[in-house]
Design an enzyme around this catalytic site. Structure first.
Site, mmCIF file in Angstrom:
data_model
loop_
_atom_site.group_PDB
_atom_site.id
_atom_site.type_symbol
_atom_site.label_atom_id
_atom_site.label_comp_id
_atom_site.label_asym_id
_atom_site.label_seq_id
_atom_site.Cartn_x
_atom_site.Cartn_y
_atom_site.Cartn_z
ATOM 1 N N GLU A 1 -1.752 8.351 -22.632
ATOM 2 C CA GLU A 1 -2.582 8.963 -21.595
ATOM 3 C C GLU A 1 -2.750 10.442 -21.890
ATOM 4 O O GLU A 1 -1.774 11.151 -22.154
ATOM 5 C CB GLU A 1 -1.925 8.784 -20.231
ATOM 6 C CG GLU A 1 -2.669 9.441 -19.080
ATOM 7 C CD GLU A 1 -1.891 9.362 -17.779
ATOM 8 O OE1 GLU A 1 -2.103 8.391 -17.034
ATOM 9 O OE2 GLU A 1 -1.066 10.267 -17.533
ATOM 10 N N ASP B 1 -7.666 10.212 -18.681
ATOM 11 C CA ASP B 1 -7.373 10.110 -17.255
ATOM 12 C C ASP B 1 -8.108 11.162 -16.438
ATOM 13 O O ASP B 1 -8.033 12.366 -16.724
ATOM 14 C CB ASP B 1 -5.864 10.259 -17.039
ATOM 15 C CG ASP B 1 -5.450 9.908 -15.623
ATOM 16 O OD1 ASP B 1 -5.961 8.902 -15.079
ATOM 17 O OD2 ASP B 1 -4.611 10.627 -15.048
ATOM 18 N N ARG C 1 -3.826 -21.565 7.641
ATOM 19 C CA ARG C 1 -3.756 -20.113 7.524
ATOM 20 C C ARG C 1 -3.312 -19.675 6.131
ATOM 21 O O ARG C 1 -3.875 -18.749 5.539
ATOM 22 C CB ARG C 1 -2.804 -19.550 8.571
ATOM 23 C CG ARG C 1 -2.773 -18.039 8.660
ATOM 24 C CD ARG C 1 -4.047 -17.482 9.297
ATOM 25 N NE ARG C 1 -5.079 -17.173 8.327
ATOM 26 C CZ ARG C 1 -6.392 -17.188 8.600
ATOM 27 N NH1 ARG C 1 -6.832 -17.531 9.800
ATOM 28 N NH2 ARG C 1 -7.260 -16.866 7.683
ATOM 29 N N LYS D 1 -1.739 -2.202 -10.259
ATOM 30 C CA LYS D 1 -1.778 -1.861 -8.837
ATOM 31 C C LYS D 1 -2.046 -3.143 -8.042
ATOM 32 O O LYS D 1 -3.167 -3.413 -7.598
ATOM 33 C CB LYS D 1 -2.830 -0.794 -8.568
ATOM 34 C CG LYS D 1 -2.489 0.545 -9.214
ATOM 35 C CD LYS D 1 -3.554 1.593 -8.957
ATOM 36 C CE LYS D 1 -3.181 2.914 -9.616
ATOM 37 N NZ LYS D 1 -4.218 3.951 -9.434
ATOM 38 N N LYS E 1 2.691 7.742 -20.587
ATOM 39 C CA LYS E 1 1.997 8.562 -19.592
ATOM 40 C C LYS E 1 2.594 9.963 -19.552
ATOM 41 O O LYS E 1 3.540 10.284 -20.283
ATOM 42 C CB LYS E 1 2.074 7.872 -18.230
ATOM 43 C CG LYS E 1 1.521 6.439 -18.248
ATOM 44 C CD LYS E 1 1.394 5.854 -16.862
ATOM 45 C CE LYS E 1 0.209 6.461 -16.144
ATOM 46 N NZ LYS E 1 -0.034 5.788 -14.834
#
Length: 276
Positions: free
Chosen positions: A194, A215, A99, A134, A166
């Site tokens: 960004e 973005d 597994r 991510k 950002k």
């Protein structure tokens, strides 16, 4: 194969999670201790292969004498029904590791397969596919390895691996100029900024951005952004990218396209382990 990652530790922790304190009580009760098993791992879908060396380590962790033959190279595309690996070893050990080995191979191959689909979708445009941060906690290095097997280029691996200013950084710093100046004062280079709107481009460039992350801009707006940038720095498109939109985004002329879904939303590949 995978730099800066504790593979033996990952193997040990994953097996410990699955075996618990008592081990595989079903196999121990039903299979003689000295029984041998030959099994084949095969793909039931067309996939791009990733993670087979890791899968092999699970079997070898429980049976160091297991004989393992890998039939498909990492990063290769194979059709349905392809035998990926043959394992011969102690039956209890093979079944106890099954597994964990399959979960890992299915997950990484799924990422590589979805990545390859995105790479193929932008072929010939000159754009480079990037992954993102991510990723599942604890799985980043493996997942980013899988995107490489699918043909992508790794974006920054960690927060200390690159500068990305950002919107929240800009909001706290007070302005894009203040944020970029502070980064430069700290001795940082390769500064990516960004921008969400066209009117942010010139201030970011004037502040000294080395790359602009455009973005959530649709293709018509991306073209306007690239006209303003005029080749002064590389560009990166991000947000709203999927297999239906990525070609049009790439054809705008952006340098890079970063896609979170290749790690965040990749379905597991259908890979099984069968008695040979």
């Amino acid at each position: 194969m995978i730099e800066d990652f504790d593979l033996p530790g990952f193997i040990a922790a994953t097996l410990a999670e699955d075996l618990g304190q008592g081990g595989d009580i079903t196999s121990a009760a039903t299979i003689p201790a000295d029984a041998m098993l030959t099994a084949v791992m095969n793909s039931r879908d067309a996939v791009t292969v990733a993670g087979l060396p890791v899968a092999a380590m699970f079997f070898q962790a429980l049976d160091p004498d297991a004989e393992i033959t890998t039939h498909a190279a990492e990063g290769t595309a194979v059709p349905p029904g392809t035998v990926l690996m043959t394992i011969r070893g102690n039956a209890r050990a093979v079944l106890a590791a099954e597994r964990s080995a399959l979960n890992t191979a299915q997950h990484l191959t799924g990422i590589a397969t979805l990545t390859r689909a995105h790479v193929d979708a932008i072929a010939g445009t000159g754009a480079t596919l990037l992954d993102t941060r991510k990723t599942l906690p604890g799985m980043r290095m493996l997942e980013k390895y899988a995107t490489r097997m699918g043909g992508a280029t790794n974006h920054r691996l960690r927060l200390d691996d690159g500068v990305l200013i950002k919107d929240n950084h800009i909001a706290v710093a007070g302005s894009v100029e203040a944020a970029v100046s502070a980064a430069k004062a700290a001795g940082l280079s390769g500064i990516v900024v960004e921008v969400d709107t066209l009117d942010q481009i010139e201030p970011a460039l004037a502040a000294g951005a080395d790359r602009l992350l455009l973005d959530n801009m649709p293709p018509p707006v991306l073209r306007q952004a690239l006209a303003i940038i005029a080749g002064r720095v590389p560009s990166e498109a991000s947000g709203g990218v999927n297999l239906q939109t990525i070609r049009a985004i790439a054809e705008t002329g952006v340098t890079y396209i970063s896609v979170g879904r290749i790690t965040q939303s990749a379905p597991a590949a259908d890979i099984g382990l069968d008695f040979a």
